[in-house]
Design a protein around this motif. Structure first.
Motif, PDB file in Angstrom:
ATOM      1  N   ASP A 203       0.790  -1.273   0.354  1.00 36.70           N
ATOM      2  CA  ASP A 203       0.139  -0.204  -0.025  1.00 36.70           C
ATOM      3  C   ASP A 203       0.770   1.277   0.101  1.00 36.70           C
ATOM      4  N   LYS A 219      -1.144  -4.927   2.499  1.00 37.68           N
ATOM      5  CA  LYS A 219      -2.479  -5.615   3.193  1.00 37.68           C
ATOM      6  C   LYS A 219      -2.504  -6.765   3.779  1.00 37.68           C
ATOM      7  N   LYS A 250      -2.296   2.013   6.416  1.00 38.13           N
ATOM      8  CA  LYS A 250      -2.996   2.645   4.949  1.00 38.13           C
ATOM      9  C   LYS A 250      -1.963   3.489   4.545  1.00 38.13           C
ATOM     10  N   ARG A 251      -1.243   4.295   5.157  1.00 41.65           N
ATOM     11  CA  ARG A 251      -0.371   5.007   4.627  1.00 41.65           C
ATOM     12  C   ARG A 251       0.956   5.266   5.709  1.00 41.65           C
ATOM     13  N   THR A 270      -3.866   4.203  10.352  1.00 41.69           N
ATOM     14  CA  THR A 270      -4.467   2.488  10.367  1.00 41.69           C
ATOM     15  C   THR A 270      -5.904   2.520  10.127  1.00 41.69           C
ATOM     16  N   ASN A 271      -6.603   1.664   9.521  1.00 45.43           N
ATOM     17  CA  ASN A 271      -8.153   1.602   9.635  1.00 45.43           C
ATOM     18  C   ASN A 271      -8.561   0.274   9.759  1.00 45.43           C
ATOM     19  N   SER A 302     -12.846   6.032   8.768  1.00 41.88           N
ATOM     20  CA  SER A 302     -11.610   5.651   8.255  1.00 41.88           C
ATOM     21  C   SER A 302     -10.859   6.609   7.454  1.00 41.88           C
ATOM     22  N   SER A 304      -7.717   8.031   4.390  1.00 44.28           N
ATOM     23  CA  SER A 304      -7.146   7.576   3.196  1.00 44.28           C
ATOM     24  C   SER A 304      -5.879   8.288   2.622  1.00 44.28           C
TER      25      SER A 304
END
Length: 415
Positions: A203, A219, A250-251, A270-271, A302, A304
């Motif tokens: 990711d 992931k 996520k990032r 984080t999600n 969440s 992004s």
């Protein structure tokens, strides 16, 4: 309390394709990329470069050049500029495309000139003088494709997901759907190492500005810290997740620690994998040299997108469902600005305006400003006004007065 408002700065530019990546090309030029993909939808793929200025009241963006990339959507990119050479690398399907970017100094009255490759130097109209418009000479850019290398080798639909150039400009890292991190000599794009890092698609990646660190997240839920000079794994970052929940990173972005030039902090979002109930996303601050999670802040949806300013003072977040943007103090993770509904869809990228003593840097009366993009085709900007502080002289008077009245009170009470 954070400063919350509707987007006063708002829309800088609108393009005719969804946006997925944003990078500062120079201290006053921003590059955005995206597209509609290979499907015959009539939606273009490519880049646009805008020149930023500030007219004393608001930020202004003017299109400088547009470069279309045929059937290849631009999902990720990275730039390098040492004031002598200007490079752009972009993920286009399973390959990484290197572009040489040449700057051209022109006058505002220059005639439109076709230079091929879907590029042109467009006529620029006279503008009202602003903080960066002392004369009519302006920079235009010519984007020329150079080398291309395959960076992802998944059997079914290989795709480069992320590309980063190291701060010393000698190494490029790519990651994609096959789970491998590949390190390349830059800018000749010669492969140095293939790190079999993850079991699922990657990711995000980022290089530390201080140490020889590279972080990779994927992931499969792993966050792995590498020594990129040796191509070796150093540690895996783990944290105590809320009971009954599973979270995926996520990032990830490194940032310098203020006052410590040779030490970096690592920020990650984080999600939850299960979006039912009231599970929240998290902004995390790590000390990578110690592998320690030192601070964490919960967000009610969440996340992004993530960005860290180049001086390490501020962190910006973009959200998935509401399209909101927030700015945090990096040291404390205190939110100081919140723009609800900055975009009509999820935020795909964030980039702070740089901090520099360069005379060509965009200036304004704000303490910080961050660019945001989305699949809603919009480029927006959000600025943090200077926060009110007590002057040093007033703080000294208050301290002296407090001590004096404390002394008087104690004498009166016979203490």
């Amino acid at each position: 309390m954070p400063h919350t408002r509707r987007n006063r700065d708002g829309l800088l530019a609108r393009v005719n394709f969804p946006l997925y990546t944003v990078q500062m090309l120079t201290s006053r030029h921003v590059l955005v990329g995206g597209g509609g993909g290979a499907a015959n939808t009539g939606v273009a793929n490519g880049f646009e470069i805008f020149e930023l200025s500030h007219d004393g009241e608001k930020f202004v963006a003017e299109e400088v050049v547009r470069h279309e990339t045929g059937i290849s959507v631009v999902m990720n990119c990275s730039t390098f500029n040492d004031n002598k050479h200007l490079f752009l690398v972009a993920g286009q399907e399973s390959h990484c495309q290197l572009y040489n970017v040449q700057s051209v100094v022109i006058n505002d009255e220059v005639e439109t000139e076709d230079i091929g490759n879907n590029q042109e130097i467009r006529q620029r109209k006279k503008k009202v003088k602003t903080d960066n418009n002392e004369n009519n000479k302006r920079l235009k850019f010519v984007i020329k494709p150079s080398d291309s290398v395959q960076t992802d080798f998944l059997d079914d639909q290989p795709l480069q997901r992320v590309v980063r150039i190291s701060h010393n400009s000698k190494i490029m890292a790519t990651g994609g759907t096959d789970g491998c991190v590949r390190l390349w000599k830059f800018p000749i794009l010669k492969e140095l190492h293939t790190l079999k890092a993850h079991k699922q698609e990657i990711d995000d990646l980022d290089f530390s500005p201080c140490e020889n660190y590279l972080i990779s997240i994927a992931k499969d839920g792993l966050a792995i810290l590498w020594d990129y000079t040796k191509g070796k794994e150093m540690t895996r970052l783990t944290w105590q997740q809320p009971e009954g929940s599973k979270y995926l990173y996520k990032r990830c972005r490194f940032g310098v620690i203020e006052g410590e030039d040779k030490k970096s902090a690592l920020y990650m979002i984080t999600n939850p994998t299960n979006r039912a109930g009231k599970q929240r996303g998290y902004l995390q601050k790590w000390l990578p040299s110690e592998g320690v999670l030192c601070k964490m802040d919960a967000i009610d949806e969440s996340l992004s997108a993530l960005a860290v300013r180049d001086d390490g003072r501020f962190v910006a977040l973009g959200t998935m469902f509401s399209g909101s943007v927030s700015i945090y103090i990096a040291f404390s993770l205190q939110r100081v600005l919140h723009i609800p509904g900055a975009h009509s869809m999820f935020v795909t990228g964030l980039e702070f305006l740089p901090v520099s003593s360069d005379n060509h840097t965009v200036t304004s009366i704000s303490e910080a400003a961050v660019l945001s993009i989305s699949v809603d085709n919009q480029v927006c900007i959000h600025s943090l006004p200077f926060r009110s502080t007590i002057p040093l002289w007033l703080a000294i008077i208050i301290i002296v007065a407090t001590l004096f009245f404390t002394f008087v009170l104690c004498s009166y009470l016979g203490i």
